[in-house]
Every structure is written in C-alpha cells, then in structure tokens.
Motif scaffolding. Structure first.
Motif, short mmCIF file in Angstrom:
data_model
loop_
_atom_site.label_atom_id
_atom_site.label_comp_id
_atom_site.label_asym_id
_atom_site.label_seq_id
_atom_site.Cartn_x
_atom_site.Cartn_y
_atom_site.Cartn_z
N MET A 87 0.79 -1.18 0.00
CA MET A 87 0.00 0.00 0.00
C MET A 87 0.84 1.25 0.00
O MET A 87 0.43 2.26 -0.55
N ALA A 88 1.90 1.22 0.60
CA ALA A 88 2.78 2.37 0.67
C ALA A 88 3.37 2.65 -0.69
O ALA A 88 3.55 3.82 -1.05
N ALA A 89 3.60 1.62 -1.46
CA ALA A 89 4.20 1.81 -2.78
C ALA A 89 3.25 2.54 -3.71
O ALA A 89 3.67 3.47 -4.39
N PRO A 90 1.95 2.16 -3.78
CA PRO A 90 1.06 2.91 -4.67
C PRO A 90 0.91 4.34 -4.21
O PRO A 90 0.78 5.27 -5.02
N LEU A 91 0.92 4.59 -2.89
CA LEU A 91 0.79 5.95 -2.37
C LEU A 91 2.01 6.76 -2.78
O LEU A 91 1.89 7.92 -3.22
N LEU A 92 3.17 6.18 -2.65
CA LEU A 92 4.40 6.86 -3.07
C LEU A 92 4.40 7.10 -4.57
O LEU A 92 4.86 8.15 -5.04
#
Length: 122
Positions: A1-6
C-alpha cells in the motif's frame, strides 16, 4: 500500500514540476517576445530619429549652398560694378588728358600764330 501511495505522490509531484516548468517556459517566452517587441520599437524609433537628422542635415546643406550661391552672385555683381566704375574712371581720365592735350596744342598753336602775326607787323 505504501508503494502505490508513493507512486501517486511521485506522479503528482512530477505533474506539479511539469506544470511549473511549463509555466516558466511560457513566462520566458512571453518575456522574450516583449523584449523583441521593445527592441523592434526602439530600432524603429532610432531609424526615425536618424532619418529626421539626415533630413535636417540635408536641408541645412541646401540652405548653405543657396546662401553661398547668393553670396557668390553678390560678389560677382560687386566685381562687375567695380570694373565698370574703373572703366568709367579710366575713360574720364583719358578724356581729360585729351582735352588737356588739345588745350596745350591750341595754346602752342595760338601762341605761334600770335607770334607770327606780331612778327609780320614789325
């Protein structure tokens, strides 16, 4: 999830950078166009001023040439008048000289005649 947000934040950041870059490009382009227009206007003004100065100079030259022609004609007229006066004076002097010569001849001739007449009576 952090990757798509980044990833989304990176895209937004990239989009903001692209928009900022585009705005800067438009601003630079606009400034460049304004400077070109200003330079063109200044060039036209300078050319107009140059043309006016050339026209004024040519007019002054024409006036001076005309004045020189008038001055030259005046000098020629003065010279003609002077020469005419000198010729007239010379002719008058010559006439007086002839009259003086004639008077002297008459005096000498008259004196001889008087002398001859007086000798004949003696």
């Amino acid at each position: 999830m952090a990757a798509p947000l980044l990833k989304r934040r990176g895209r937004r950041r990239l989009k903001v950078l692209e928009e900022t870059y585009e705005q800067q490009q438009q601003s630079v382009k606009k400034q460049n166009e304004q400077l070109v227009a200003q330079l063109l206007s200044q060039s036209q003004d300078a050319e107009k001023a140059r043309a006016e100065l050339v026209a004024q100079h040519e007019e002054r030259v024409a006036v001076l040439q005309q004045q020189n022609m008038w001055d030259l004609e005046c000098l020629r007229e003065q010279q003609r008048t002077l020469v005419q006066t000198m010729v007239k004076d010379y002719e008058e002097q010559l006439q007086r000289l002839r009259q003086t010569k004639d008077l002297e001849v008459d005096a000498v001739t008259g004196s001889r005649l008087t002398h001859q007449v007086s000798e004949q009576h003696h």
